[in-house]
Design an enzyme around this catalytic site. Structure first.
Site, PDB file in Angstrom:
ATOM      1  N   CYS A 101       0.861  -1.176   0.000  1.00 16.79           N
ATOM      2  CA  CYS A 101       0.000   0.000   0.000  1.00 16.79           C
ATOM      3  C   CYS A 101       0.904   1.234   0.000  1.00 16.79           C
ATOM      4  O   CYS A 101       2.127   1.117  -0.085  1.00 16.79           O
ATOM      5  CB  CYS A 101      -0.919   0.001   1.214  1.00 16.79           C
ATOM      6  SG  CYS A 101      -2.323   1.115   0.976  1.00 16.79           S
ATOM      7  N   CYS A 103      -0.144   4.200   2.162  1.00 18.73           N
ATOM      8  CA  CYS A 103      -0.508   5.149   3.226  1.00 18.73           C
ATOM      9  C   CYS A 103       0.627   5.404   4.226  1.00 18.73           C
ATOM     10  O   CYS A 103       0.673   6.457   4.855  1.00 18.73           O
ATOM     11  CB  CYS A 103      -1.771   4.697   3.934  1.00 18.73           C
ATOM     12  SG  CYS A 103      -1.879   2.940   4.254  1.00 18.73           S
ATOM     13  N   LYS A 176     -12.024  -5.040   2.637  1.00 12.47           N
ATOM     14  CA  LYS A 176     -11.431  -4.189   3.670  1.00 12.47           C
ATOM     15  C   LYS A 176     -12.373  -3.021   3.933  1.00 12.47           C
ATOM     16  O   LYS A 176     -12.660  -2.235   3.042  1.00 12.47           O
ATOM     17  CB  LYS A 176     -10.059  -3.691   3.203  1.00 12.47           C
ATOM     18  CG  LYS A 176      -9.356  -2.814   4.225  1.00 12.47           C
ATOM     19  CD  LYS A 176      -7.970  -2.422   3.723  1.00 12.47           C
ATOM     20  CE  LYS A 176      -7.254  -1.534   4.706  1.00 12.47           C
ATOM     21  NZ  LYS A 176      -5.924  -1.137   4.198  1.00 12.47           N
ATOM     22  N   ARG A 186      -2.908   3.315  12.922  1.00 10.77           N
ATOM     23  CA  ARG A 186      -2.494   4.549  12.239  1.00 10.77           C
ATOM     24  C   ARG A 186      -1.499   5.324  13.069  1.00 10.77           C
ATOM     25  O   ARG A 186      -0.597   5.954  12.526  1.00 10.77           O
ATOM     26  CB  ARG A 186      -3.716   5.365  11.857  1.00 10.77           C
ATOM     27  CG  ARG A 186      -4.430   4.614  10.744  1.00 10.77           C
ATOM     28  CD  ARG A 186      -5.632   5.297  10.196  1.00 10.77           C
ATOM     29  NE  ARG A 186      -6.221   4.403   9.203  1.00 10.77           N
ATOM     30  CZ  ARG A 186      -7.490   4.408   8.851  1.00 10.77           C
ATOM     31  NH1 ARG A 186      -8.299   5.276   9.410  1.00 10.77           N
ATOM     32  NH2 ARG A 186      -7.938   3.578   7.944  1.00 10.77           N
ATOM     33  N   ARG A 197     -11.005   7.316   4.115  1.00 16.07           N
ATOM     34  CA  ARG A 197     -10.688   6.478   2.966  1.00 16.07           C
ATOM     35  C   ARG A 197     -11.945   5.831   2.391  1.00 16.07           C
ATOM     36  O   ARG A 197     -11.893   4.786   1.775  1.00 16.07           O
ATOM     37  CB  ARG A 197      -9.669   5.404   3.382  1.00 16.07           C
ATOM     38  CG  ARG A 197      -8.317   5.964   3.822  1.00 16.07           C
ATOM     39  CD  ARG A 197      -7.380   4.857   4.300  1.00 16.07           C
ATOM     40  NE  ARG A 197      -6.026   5.322   4.564  1.00 16.07           N
ATOM     41  CZ  ARG A 197      -5.621   5.867   5.721  1.00 16.07           C
ATOM     42  NH1 ARG A 197      -6.485   6.047   6.703  1.00 16.07           N
ATOM     43  NH2 ARG A 197      -4.365   6.243   5.902  1.00 16.07           N
ATOM     44  N   GLU A 213     -16.661  -7.528  -3.890  1.00 21.50           N
ATOM     45  CA  GLU A 213     -15.257  -7.088  -3.967  1.00 21.50           C
ATOM     46  C   GLU A 213     -14.308  -8.283  -3.881  1.00 21.50           C
ATOM     47  O   GLU A 213     -13.339  -8.382  -4.622  1.00 21.50           O
ATOM     48  CB  GLU A 213     -14.943  -6.110  -2.813  1.00 21.50           C
ATOM     49  CG  GLU A 213     -15.581  -4.743  -2.946  1.00 21.50           C
ATOM     50  CD  GLU A 213     -14.743  -3.786  -3.792  1.00 21.50           C
ATOM     51  OE1 GLU A 213     -13.754  -4.235  -4.406  1.00 21.50           O
ATOM     52  OE2 GLU A 213     -15.085  -2.589  -3.844  1.00 21.50           O
ATOM     53  N   LYS A 228     -11.205  -7.799   6.619  1.00 20.77           N
ATOM     54  CA  LYS A 228     -10.565  -6.932   7.610  1.00 20.77           C
ATOM     55  C   LYS A 228     -11.476  -5.757   7.927  1.00 20.77           C
ATOM     56  O   LYS A 228     -11.972  -5.147   6.985  1.00 20.77           O
ATOM     57  CB  LYS A 228      -9.231  -6.436   7.031  1.00 20.77           C
ATOM     58  CG  LYS A 228      -8.466  -5.500   7.956  1.00 20.77           C
ATOM     59  CD  LYS A 228      -7.240  -4.918   7.273  1.00 20.77           C
ATOM     60  CE  LYS A 228      -6.526  -3.981   8.238  1.00 20.77           C
ATOM     61  NZ  LYS A 228      -5.421  -3.270   7.637  1.00 20.77           N
ATOM     62  N   TYR A 293      -1.861  -9.591  16.299  1.00 19.60           N
ATOM     63  CA  TYR A 293      -0.740  -9.063  17.081  1.00 19.60           C
ATOM     64  C   TYR A 293      -0.466  -9.941  18.303  1.00 19.60           C
ATOM     65  O   TYR A 293       0.514  -9.729  19.006  1.00 19.60           O
ATOM     66  CB  TYR A 293      -1.051  -7.624  17.518  1.00 19.60           C
ATOM     67  CG  TYR A 293      -1.240  -6.696  16.335  1.00 19.60           C
ATOM     68  CD1 TYR A 293      -0.147  -6.141  15.682  1.00 19.60           C
ATOM     69  CD2 TYR A 293      -2.519  -6.416  15.842  1.00 19.60           C
ATOM     70  CE1 TYR A 293      -0.317  -5.318  14.584  1.00 19.60           C
ATOM     71  CE2 TYR A 293      -2.700  -5.600  14.745  1.00 19.60           C
ATOM     72  CZ  TYR A 293      -1.595  -5.049  14.115  1.00 19.60           C
ATOM     73  OH  TYR A 293      -1.771  -4.250  13.021  1.00 19.60           O
TER      74      TYR A 293
HETATM   75 ZN   LIG Z   1      -3.287   1.977   2.821  1.00 23.32          ZN
END
Ligand SMILES: [Zn+2]
Length: 303
Positions: A101, A103, A176, A186, A197, A213, A228, A293
């Site tokens: 990605c 970002c 997503k 973030r 987004r 999708e 996600k 995580y």
């Molecule tokens: Zn991204």
């Protein structure tokens, strides 16, 4: 004997944040127990993680070389390529997945090329293809496009094949959602932005669109599909399981992690039991693999 599902280390993928130009690891305040790892310590960190029993990782770069287009991601010596090479050198048997990605690498923190305040879908697909080939060249075992651009899987597949990486699989972040559960990530990845987004990620009220999708990504050549975030979208996972034969991945995202951590810290829940229950829920709902995580804790403690 009658358990219908099981979770093992073979099912878990551990996300890692790697920051360039820092020397000490930094704990992410909103994600206790998760750190930004200095690039210089990545080799040792990966060796340790692999020794503890983690079998697969997903790498996220925290860039100090942001630009309008995020071109550092496809530079042969950019952070994305360097961290993949380091990880594969440290533990050749560890499955290294590259998150693809922009970002974390753009000055505006959007997931692609920004033109007059709008994302340029097709130009972003072209740049994602460059990034996928760079990741494969650096040794990534799998690439995982997360930008949610239309046509990104087809575009990456074609570029990988042309560059001689027809054997590199694509794990598509196919459903997503534009979720508030990404908040802690973030902060961790330095990708907060003004605005949202929602023009490219899914709205949380739409389940059928999420299936569409994902199924489009399958047609484009995705090898694995992902939903996600995880727990709030188990219905999407189950419905997708009924419509595809591809392996499915659930991402237990940063906000899900933080809710469990902070609730456990407050004494409200038993962290260990809740973590195992949530992972079991992903399997029951239809996931084959889970990004979490908690993977490293589980590797250390057992199930
Ligand atoms: Zn991204």
């Amino acid at each position: 004997m009658v358990a219908e599902n099981s979770v093992t280390m073979n099912d878990l993928i551990y996300p890692i944040f790697v920051e360039e130009e820092i020397t000490e690891r930094v704990e992410i305040e909103t994600m206790p127990g998760v750190y930004r790892v200095p690039e210089g310590s990545l080799h040792d960190e990966i060796t340790e993680i692999h020794r503890e029993g983690v079998k697969a990782i997903m790498l996220f770069g925290v860039s100090h070389h942001k630009s309008e287009y995020g071109h550092d991601t496809w530079a042969e010596n950019g952070l994305l390529s360097r961290m993949i090479r380091t990880a594969k050198n440290a533990a050749p048997e560890l499955i290294v997945i590259s998150d693809n990605c922009f970002c974390e690498y753009t000055t505006h923190s959007h997931c692609g090329v920004l033109r007059d305040g709008q994302i340029d879908n097709d130009l972003t697909c072209r740049n994602l293809s460059l990034q996928a080939v760079a990741a494969a060249r650096a040794g990534a075992d799998m690439v995982a496009p997360s930008a949610m651009m239309d046509g990104q899987v087809a575009s990456m597949r074609a570029a990988l094949d042309e560059a001689g990486f027809s054997g590199t699989p694509i794990m598509a972040y196919s459903s997503k959602f534009a979720s508030s559960f990404y908040g802690p990530f973030r902060g961790a990845a330095g990708s907060e932005l003004n605005g949202d987004r929602k023009s490219y990620q899914m709205g949380h009220l739409n389940g059928r669109e999420a299936l569409r999708e994902s199924l489009l990504d399958e047609i484009e050549g995705a090898d694995l599909l992902m939903v996600k975030p995880g727990l709030p979208y188990l219905d999407v996972l189950t419905r997708l399981r009924q419509r595809t034969l591809l392996p499915l991945v659930a991402y237990q995202v940063s906000g899900e992690y933080s809710m469990i951590k902070f609730a456990a810290k407050a004494g409200a829940i038993d962290e260990k039991m809740v973590v195992r229950e949530t992972l079991g829920a992903f399997k029951r709902a239809g996931a084959d693999l889970i990004l979490t995580y908690f993977a490293r804790d589980i590797a250390r403690e057992g199930f």
